[in-house]
Design an enzyme around this catalytic site. Sequence first.
Site, PDB file in Angstrom:
ATOM      1  N   HIS A   1       0.124  11.980  -6.219  1.00  0.00           N
ATOM      2  CA  HIS A   1       0.222  12.627  -4.917  1.00  0.00           C
ATOM      3  C   HIS A   1      -0.518  13.967  -4.893  1.00  0.00           C
ATOM      4  O   HIS A   1      -0.292  14.780  -4.000  1.00  0.00           O
ATOM      5  CB  HIS A   1       1.688  12.854  -4.552  1.00  0.00           C
ATOM      6  CG  HIS A   1       2.532  11.624  -4.618  1.00  0.00           C
ATOM      7  ND1 HIS A   1       2.251  10.497  -3.889  1.00  0.00           N
ATOM      8  CD2 HIS A   1       3.640  11.333  -5.351  1.00  0.00           C
ATOM      9  CE1 HIS A   1       3.157   9.561  -4.154  1.00  0.00           C
ATOM     10  NE2 HIS A   1       4.000  10.042  -5.050  1.00  0.00           N
TER      11      HIS A   1
ATOM     12  N   HIS B   1       4.025   5.790  -1.524  1.00  0.00           N
ATOM     13  CA  HIS B   1       3.821   4.902  -2.665  1.00  0.00           C
ATOM     14  C   HIS B   1       3.332   3.532  -2.199  1.00  0.00           C
ATOM     15  O   HIS B   1       3.319   2.578  -2.969  1.00  0.00           O
ATOM     16  CB  HIS B   1       5.118   4.719  -3.460  1.00  0.00           C
ATOM     17  CG  HIS B   1       5.762   5.997  -3.855  1.00  0.00           C
ATOM     18  ND1 HIS B   1       6.771   6.577  -3.115  1.00  0.00           N
ATOM     19  CD2 HIS B   1       5.529   6.814  -4.904  1.00  0.00           C
ATOM     20  CE1 HIS B   1       7.134   7.714  -3.691  1.00  0.00           C
ATOM     21  NE2 HIS B   1       6.402   7.887  -4.773  1.00  0.00           N
TER      22      HIS B   1
END
Length: 329
Positions: free
Chosen positions: A56, A215
Amino acid sequence: MKKIMNRVDDFLSESLTGFATAHSDVVTLNREPVFVRRRHLTKQKVALISGGGSGHEPLHAGFVGYGMLDAACPGQVFTSPTPDQMLAAVQAVDTGAGVLFVVKNYSGDVMNFEMAAEMCDARNAMVLVNDDVAVENSSHTTGRRGVAGTVIVEKVVGSLAEMGGELERCKALGDRIIERTASMGVAFTSCIVPAAGTTTFRVGDDEMEVGVGIHGEPGRRRAKLASADGICSELLEAIVDDLEPATGAELLVLVNGLGGTPLGELYLLFNSARQWLERKGLRIARSLIGNVTTSLEMAGASLTLCLLDDEIKKHWDTRVHTPALRWGA
């Protein structure tokens, strides 16, 4: 799979080594257990610690530094860090005023940070980030997911801690930001986790995943590709319905790229958001556009709104000096 890497097993360690070397004036890397910490700590300041699965970036390690986090604990790609990482980070950055954990609402993250909180000797508290309005439960969570609103919490609460705010005040401010912040995203492509070697999900060339998680979790619906104005309208309708801002309310608008979308498209999306919000009688007082909470190379973006008040606005404007965000004197 086409990625810049040597061996899959070395992906995280080599990436972190490069990151820490490039920003050695701001951060230092602890290798066993793995965490990134501020190079220069402030005594008797509440320490902010966050973390989560890698993939991320720049979240979270990119926001370690003056005015934001004191330490970040990275797990393997899309995998929660472990309690021993968090405990070691606490020992490294706690200077006597307590520790505030900033945790995105994913089951593994919450479980491991709660274990660390119970095991550590330092006085501590936790802010749980759950700003994603797309779905109530998903494959990784019970309740709403934590996404790009995490950056706002880390910046604003980090400023209060830097000014000497006590642990209870820092937690209260973090909780208030979460109540005033909502996000939702859209994806045009999947991402590829290095260890998997294949896409997380498949989406057609003329399709998009509305409400996607960071995700690759499913969102609200699979839809035909829409215009920027159409995408913006669907995302903001959901966000504004959740926040219920009063006419004339001041907003912080965060347009976040998911990793594979050009900056020009993000600015175009911001322009669509500006026009939509103005038609609703809402005012953009602050903005941030860029890749701050990504999903590897996923193409897409998310929108985040935060209802500003004087305190949040003051702390958003203060100096910050991290690898990923730098402004102020």
